[in-house]
Write a protein that holds these residues in place. Structure first.
Motif, PDB file in Angstrom:
ATOM      1  N   ARG A 237       8.270   3.805   2.037  1.00 59.10           N
ATOM      2  CA  ARG A 237       7.456   4.343   3.130  1.00 59.10           C
ATOM      3  C   ARG A 237       8.007   5.673   3.623  1.00 59.10           C
ATOM      4  O   ARG A 237       7.255   6.598   3.949  1.00 59.10           O
ATOM      5  CB  ARG A 237       7.381   3.334   4.281  1.00 59.10           C
ATOM      6  CG  ARG A 237       6.510   2.121   3.985  1.00 59.10           C
ATOM      7  CD  ARG A 237       6.176   1.371   5.285  1.00 59.10           C
ATOM      8  NE  ARG A 237       7.379   0.940   5.984  1.00 59.10           N
ATOM      9  CZ  ARG A 237       8.022  -0.209   5.745  1.00 59.10           C
ATOM     10  NH1 ARG A 237       7.561  -1.030   4.818  1.00 59.10           N
ATOM     11  NH2 ARG A 237       9.098  -0.539   6.430  1.00 59.10           N
ATOM     12  N   LEU A 241       5.006   8.303   3.189  1.00 54.97           N
ATOM     13  CA  LEU A 241       4.185   8.585   4.369  1.00 54.97           C
ATOM     14  C   LEU A 241       3.968  10.087   4.574  1.00 54.97           C
ATOM     15  O   LEU A 241       2.827  10.514   4.815  1.00 54.97           O
ATOM     16  CB  LEU A 241       4.797   7.936   5.609  1.00 54.97           C
ATOM     17  CG  LEU A 241       4.640   6.406   5.688  1.00 54.97           C
ATOM     18  CD1 LEU A 241       5.373   5.868   6.901  1.00 54.97           C
ATOM     19  CD2 LEU A 241       3.165   6.025   5.737  1.00 54.97           C
ATOM     20  N   LEU A 261       1.539   1.013  -0.898  1.00 57.19           N
ATOM     21  CA  LEU A 261       2.613   0.822   0.087  1.00 57.19           C
ATOM     22  C   LEU A 261       2.780  -0.667   0.374  1.00 57.19           C
ATOM     23  O   LEU A 261       1.798  -1.379   0.622  1.00 57.19           O
ATOM     24  CB  LEU A 261       2.285   1.566   1.372  1.00 57.19           C
ATOM     25  CG  LEU A 261       2.637   3.046   1.420  1.00 57.19           C
ATOM     26  CD1 LEU A 261       2.182   3.630   2.729  1.00 57.19           C
ATOM     27  CD2 LEU A 261       4.112   3.270   1.228  1.00 57.19           C
ATOM     28  N   ALA A 266      -0.167   3.388   6.659  1.00 59.14           N
ATOM     29  CA  ALA A 266       0.025   4.541   5.784  1.00 59.14           C
ATOM     30  C   ALA A 266      -0.636   5.785   6.320  1.00 59.14           C
ATOM     31  O   ALA A 266      -0.644   6.806   5.675  1.00 59.14           O
ATOM     32  CB  ALA A 266      -0.534   4.205   4.396  1.00 59.14           C
TER      33      ALA A 266
END
Length: 267
Positions: A237, A241, A261, A266
């Motif tokens: 992440r 992201l 993910l 997200a």
């Protein structure tokens, strides 16, 4: 030279034709049939009972199967050699005719260096392997040219030579260690050379790229892949992201990253 090579290639064919065609190996079926027929006649005359006849046939069958095979004589007819020689001559004549029709017999030999000279004059029409050849010449003339080395690495990468690309990018980084783009391209080359897996060397290259430029999105993608392969959702992440945020909402790659993910928002 072409005639000599054609003659040498024809020698084993002519030698085989001289020996004749090998008919292969065969079991002597006539003797086997005769032995089994004798056993049948003995049974029919009442000289063997059912059990003895079955045992004798089974034993004969085992002996036949285990027996030595005898090579049958080869067969070579007089016209066979003429057909073979004629076929070789026709193949050579056809090859020469096609070359005279489609080739360029009068064209002088084009040395590799001469071809590279020609490619250097029309870079916009070249394929990746040709661009790599031109860039390799520039690098040979100017080994400390960072731009030429990065172009060589990119061309080799596109030409399907990741090992050569790795070498070029390493040399470029030796000249300019702070080039984040080259660190990222080095990592991508290492991934391709490793069959798509992000190994330790590739991961280190991607981290070098991010440490110099956090906006190296390619490095973020591969580091996220490496984190997912280790089951480290938090690290994935952390890498993906910012990458997802940088992609257009209509970009299909963004939807794919969001779906992959492990958990968390997200967006």
């Amino acid at each position: 030279m072409t005639a000599v090579l054609a003659a040498l290639a024809g020698l084993p064919v002519l030698a085989g034709a001289r020996r004749g065609a090998d008919a292969g190996e065969a079991v002597e079926l006539a003797a086997a049939d005769a032995e089994l027929a004798d056993l049948d006649r003995l049974k029919a005359r009442g000289l063997m009972d059912e059990a003895s006849w079955s045992a004798a046939r089974a034993e004969a069958g085992r002996r036949i199967l285990a027996g030595q095979r005898r090579a049958a004589p080869v067969v070579a007819r007089p016209l066979d050699r003429i057909w073979v020689l004629g076929g070789l001559a026709a193949a050579g004549a056809l090859a020469l005719g096609l070359y005279a029709l489609l080739g360029s017999p009068g064209m002088p030999d084009q040395a590799y260096e001469r071809r590279v000279d020609e490619w250097a004059t029309r870079l916009d029409t070249l394929q990746a392997p040709q661009i790599a050849a031109v860039a390799a010449r520039v690098v040979a003339e100017r080994p400390d040219d960072h731009e030429a080395l990065t172009m060589l690495g990119a061309a080799r990468f596109e030409a399907g030579d990741p090992i050569g690309a790795v070498s070029a990018f390493r040399r470029a980084l030796a000249l300019q260690p702070d080039d984040a783009r080259s660190w990222s391209r080095l990592g991508e080359s290492l991934v391709r050379a490793n069959g798509g897996a992000v190994d330790g060397d590739a991961e280190a290259a991607f981290r070098q790229a991010l440490s110099r430029d956090p906006n190296q999105l390619g490095a973020r993608y591969f580091l996220g892949e490496a984190a997912l392969s280790r089951g480290d959702a938090a690290a994935a992440r952390e890498m993906w992201l910012p990458l997802i945020a940088a992609l257009d909402p209509r970009d299909p790659r963004r939807a794919d990253l969001e779906a992959r993910l492990p958990s968390g928002d997200a967006r």
